[in-house]
Design a protein around this motif. Structure first.
Motif, mmCIF file in Angstrom:
data_model
loop_
_atom_site.group_PDB
_atom_site.id
_atom_site.type_symbol
_atom_site.label_atom_id
_atom_site.label_comp_id
_atom_site.label_asym_id
_atom_site.label_seq_id
_atom_site.Cartn_x
_atom_site.Cartn_y
_atom_site.Cartn_z
ATOM 1 N N TYR A 3 0.818 -1.209 0.000
ATOM 2 C CA TYR A 3 0.000 0.000 0.000
ATOM 3 C C TYR A 3 0.857 1.266 0.000
ATOM 4 C CZ TYR A 3 -3.834 -3.177 0.617
ATOM 5 O OH TYR A 3 -4.736 -4.191 0.416
ATOM 6 N N ALA A 4 2.060 1.177 0.576
ATOM 7 C CA ALA A 4 2.993 2.298 0.463
ATOM 8 C C ALA A 4 3.377 2.508 -1.003
ATOM 9 C CB ALA A 4 4.241 2.037 1.304
ATOM 10 N N LEU A 5 3.540 1.410 -1.733
ATOM 11 C CA LEU A 5 3.843 1.490 -3.162
ATOM 12 C C LEU A 5 2.685 2.126 -3.924
ATOM 13 C CD1 LEU A 5 5.743 0.809 -5.512
ATOM 14 C CD2 LEU A 5 4.714 -1.478 -5.585
ATOM 15 N N LEU A 6 1.452 1.764 -3.551
ATOM 16 C CA LEU A 6 0.285 2.345 -4.213
ATOM 17 C C LEU A 6 0.189 3.856 -3.946
ATOM 18 C CD1 LEU A 6 -2.470 -0.375 -3.663
ATOM 19 C CD2 LEU A 6 -1.382 0.285 -5.817
ATOM 20 N N ILE A 7 0.527 4.277 -2.722
ATOM 21 C CA ILE A 7 0.516 5.709 -2.411
ATOM 22 C C ILE A 7 1.523 6.442 -3.290
ATOM 23 C CG2 ILE A 7 1.058 7.434 -0.651
ATOM 24 C CD1 ILE A 7 -0.061 5.487 1.436
ATOM 25 N N LEU A 8 2.702 5.846 -3.476
ATOM 26 C CA LEU A 8 3.726 6.448 -4.329
ATOM 27 C C LEU A 8 3.255 6.522 -5.779
ATOM 28 C CD1 LEU A 8 6.574 7.550 -4.772
ATOM 29 C CD2 LEU A 8 7.371 5.175 -4.997
ATOM 30 N N ILE A 9 2.641 5.441 -6.253
ATOM 31 C CA ILE A 9 2.103 5.431 -7.618
ATOM 32 C C ILE A 9 1.038 6.511 -7.768
ATOM 33 C CG2 ILE A 9 0.712 4.094 -9.251
ATOM 34 C CD1 ILE A 9 2.184 1.599 -8.185
ATOM 35 N N GLY A 10 0.181 6.640 -6.754
ATOM 36 C CA GLY A 10 -0.849 7.674 -6.780
ATOM 37 C C GLY A 10 -0.251 9.066 -6.845
#
Length: 272
Positions: A3-10
């Protein structure tokens, strides 16, 4: 970690999307598909990737619009008119996405985006009186460089083009800005800053419509969306801030590069 990766992608999607008016789906959709295919995340279908992306793009469009409106870069009247076309187009695109094998469509769409990027190389010659005579609605805007630009459009043509843009946005989950911004700049002589800001407003409205359609079809992965939204929100504000600091020519150059990269990605998707 996921989910940290998804925040970065966002955050990346929000920044790039708000900077050049693409909405951010150009990054979110392939990222979700790639992470699902490599087992970093549970695998999602293309329909779920698109539906989730469109929900997230709502917040990208809203955050960008709130930032741009402070500097009076959003042409609301034009935005609402364009939405008359993009709203219905987005609904149809969302339904077609659920039914269509779009590989060949991705190929042709990618080629068209690359072609559009090369069209942006042409000098716009906004003083062309023949072009202006076709405009029924006229607007003026003072750029960051102090130049006064006159732009406009014929309402019927504006609605027709925005319908096509909305259709592509609902179909691919990319927000539609990849077509709307070049169309505004090339056909209607919009200043790049106004084209980007107004397109983000249109993307906000059309994403509301198309994401509701995907929601009804069960194409939204809410856990992913909730992780992406915070990154997109702050990324959109970052992109809008950078946009205000750049010259119009620089924005067009960045847009051309993004269109080429997006076109290559769609072509690869179509032939893979």
């Amino acid at each position: 970690m996921e989910y940290a990766l998804l925040i970065l992608i966002g955050f990346m999607a929000g920044t790039i999307g708000s900077l050049v008016g693409l909405g951010g789906g150009v990054i979110i959709v392939p990222a979700l598909l790639f992470l699902g295919a490599t087992a970093f995340l549970p695998e999602v279908s293309p329909q779920v990737a698109v539906g989730t992306s469109l929900v997230v793009i709502i917040f990208n469009g809203l955050s960008s619009t709130l930032s741009y409106m402070k500097h009076k870069a959003v042409d609301y009247k034009s935005g609402f008119l364009f939405f008359l076309g993009s709203g219905p187009g987005a609904i149809i695109g969302a339904w077609v996405n659920n039914l269509l094998n779009a590989d060949h469509f991705s190929l042709y769409f990618g080629m068209f985006l690359i072609f559009s990027s090369f069209l942006l190389m042409l000098q716009r010659r906004s003083a062309n009186q023949t072009t202006r005579k076709n405009f029924k609605v006229m607007r003026t805007y003072i750029t960051n460089e102090g130049e006064t630009i006159t732009y406009g459009y014929h309402p019927a043509l504006a609605v027709a083009i925005s319908f096509i843009v909305g259709l592509f946005g609902g179909l691919f989950g990319i927000g539609g800005g990849s077509l709307m911004v070049p169309a505004m700049i090339l056909l209607f002589l919009f200043p790049p800053h106004v084209a980007v800001a107004t397109t983000m407003f249109i993307i906000f409205l059309s994403s509301l419509v198309s994401s509701f359609t995907h929601l009804m079809l069960g194409n939204v992965q809410w856990l992913f969306a909730l992780a992406l939204i915070p990154g997109v929100w702050f990324g959109a504000k970052t992109g809008a801030f950078i946009n205000r600091k750049l010259k119009s020519k620089t924005i067009v150059m960045i847009l051309r590069i993004v269109l080429i990269l997006l076109g290559i990605r769609l072509i690869y998707q179509g032939i893979a």
